[in-house]
Design a protein around this motif. Structure first.
Motif, PDB file in Angstrom:
ATOM      1  N   SER A  16       0.850  -1.193   0.000  1.00 11.97           N
ATOM      2  CA  SER A  16       0.000   0.000   0.000  1.00 11.97           C
ATOM      3  C   SER A  16       0.880   1.234   0.000  1.00 11.97           C
ATOM      4  O   SER A  16       1.926   1.248   0.646  1.00 11.97           O
ATOM      5  CB  SER A  16      -0.849   0.048   1.275  1.00 11.97           C
ATOM      6  N   GLY A  18       0.776   5.540   0.580  1.00  8.32           N
ATOM      7  CA  GLY A  18      -0.027   6.609   1.163  1.00  8.32           C
ATOM      8  C   GLY A  18       0.554   7.964   0.845  1.00  8.32           C
ATOM      9  O   GLY A  18       1.490   8.068   0.052  1.00  8.32           O
ATOM     10  N   GLY A  62      -9.735   4.131   6.725  1.00  8.51           N
ATOM     11  CA  GLY A  62      -8.650   4.942   6.162  1.00  8.51           C
ATOM     12  C   GLY A  62      -8.349   4.554   4.732  1.00  8.51           C
ATOM     13  O   GLY A  62      -7.329   4.926   4.169  1.00  8.51           O
ATOM     14  N   ARG A  63      -9.272   3.813   4.130  1.00  7.87           N
ATOM     15  CA  ARG A  63      -9.098   3.334   2.779  1.00  7.87           C
ATOM     16  C   ARG A  63      -8.956   4.474   1.772  1.00  7.87           C
ATOM     17  O   ARG A  63      -8.365   4.302   0.716  1.00  7.87           O
ATOM     18  CB  ARG A  63     -10.338   2.503   2.448  1.00  7.87           C
ATOM     19  N   GLN A  65      -7.161   6.865   1.965  1.00 11.86           N
ATOM     20  CA  GLN A  65      -5.829   7.460   1.977  1.00 11.86           C
ATOM     21  C   GLN A  65      -4.738   6.547   1.443  1.00 11.86           C
ATOM     22  O   GLN A  65      -3.566   6.890   1.521  1.00 11.86           O
ATOM     23  CB  GLN A  65      -5.483   7.878   3.409  1.00 11.86           C
ATOM     24  N   THR A  66      -5.122   5.386   0.944  1.00 15.46           N
ATOM     25  CA  THR A  66      -4.075   4.496   0.433  1.00 15.46           C
ATOM     26  C   THR A  66      -4.390   3.984  -0.969  1.00 15.46           C
ATOM     27  O   THR A  66      -5.552   3.798  -1.339  1.00 15.46           O
ATOM     28  CB  THR A  66      -3.878   3.255   1.335  1.00 15.46           C
ATOM     29  N   ASN A  68      -3.681   0.685  -3.167  1.00 14.62           N
ATOM     30  CA  ASN A  68      -3.230  -0.698  -2.983  1.00 14.62           C
ATOM     31  C   ASN A  68      -2.699  -1.269  -4.292  1.00 14.62           C
ATOM     32  O   ASN A  68      -3.352  -1.158  -5.327  1.00 14.62           O
ATOM     33  CB  ASN A  68      -4.396  -1.568  -2.492  1.00 14.62           C
ATOM     34  N   GLN A  96      -6.351  16.003  -0.289  1.00 17.87           N
ATOM     35  CA  GLN A  96      -5.477  14.861  -0.044  1.00 17.87           C
ATOM     36  C   GLN A  96      -5.608  13.843  -1.191  1.00 17.87           C
ATOM     37  O   GLN A  96      -4.634  13.275  -1.657  1.00 17.87           O
ATOM     38  CB  GLN A  96      -5.862  14.218   1.283  1.00 17.87           C
ATOM     39  N   LEU A 100      -2.724  12.524  -3.757  1.00 14.34           N
ATOM     40  CA  LEU A 100      -2.361  11.111  -3.838  1.00 14.34           C
ATOM     41  C   LEU A 100      -2.745  10.505  -5.195  1.00 14.34           C
ATOM     42  O   LEU A 100      -1.895  10.004  -5.934  1.00 14.34           O
ATOM     43  CB  LEU A 100      -3.061  10.345  -2.700  1.00 14.34           C
TER      44      LEU A 100
END
Ligand code: GDP
Length: 205
Positions: A16, A18, A62-63, A65-66, A68, A96, A100
């Motif tokens: 993952s 972030g 918190g999915r 923010q990452t 995969n 954010q 990302l």
């Protein structure tokens, strides 16, 4: 047992990334999946893989923010991009996300193409449009899946497909568009064939 004829059946969670980093090397062709939460993205990835539930698409807090990354038969990667929900989201969350996901879409050299899922019953939500705005200048290969199409009648399906194609053409967005349902299986084979073609066409390291 993995189905050897289907490369998507050999999907294994890799890592993952972030906001603070963690991207794997930009060295293998990647297929990224995007869409607002609850659009059916995890189900679509599972349907393409021909599995009931892959570990990496399990819901975790918190999915949003990452990103995969999964290994695809050792020769490519499948990338699960976070999406935010439909309701209004705080500007800080959008910022954010832009940093990302926008950063990834804009700069990833090995990105072979992007799959955007939009709910067939109400496509082109503000989130969908925001996502498409990131994709247009990046000039990525794009497949739009009109998800959960089993919820529409045959007539509605034809209409929504035509309207989505016309709208994307009007917006000068080059894209393949398919009706898709993880439940009925509609579009699964076609999507898989298309994505395999993109991977075959991608330069290999
Ligand atoms: P994600 O948040 O985008 O990963 O969405 P999920 O794959 O978890 O699906 C969200 C909800 O939509 C779940 O209740 C699924 O059962 C449902 N769903 C997903 N795909 C389909 C589909 O093809 N047809 C229908 N009718 N429901 C679906």
């Amino acid at each position: 047992m993995p189905d050897t004829a289907n490369p998507f059946s050999r999907v294994n969670f890799l890592t993952s990334a972030g906001p603070t980093g963690g991207l794997p090397p930009d060295d293998l062709p990647e297929l990224a999946f995007a869409g607002r939460s609850n659009v059916g993205k995890s189900s679509a990835i599972n349907a393409l893989a021909g599995r009931k539930r892959l570990a990496f698409v399990s819901k975790t807090p918190g999915r949003t923010q990452t990103i995969n990354f999964c290994d695809l038969a050792g020769r490519a990667r499948l990338v699960d991009l976070p999406g935010y929900g439909y309701a209004r989201v705080p500007q800080a969350v959008r910022d954010q996300w832009d940093q990302l996901v926008g950063g990834y879409l804009g700069s990833r050299g090995a990105l072979a193409g992007v799959v955007v899922l939009m709910d067939a019953r109400h496509p082109f939500t503000p989130h969908d449009q925001h996502l498409l705005q990131w994709l247009r200048p990046a000039g990525r290969r794009l497949l739009v899946l009109l998800s959960k199409c089993d919820k529409l009648s045959r007539q509605e399906r034809t209409k929504v497909l035509k309207a989505a194609r016309a709208r994307l053409a009007r917006e000068a967005q080059t894209a393949e568009v398919l009706l898709f349902s993880s439940h009925s299986g509609e579009g699964v084979e076609q999507a898989r064939a298309l994505l395999e073609g993109w991977l075959r066409a991608a330069p290999q390291e």
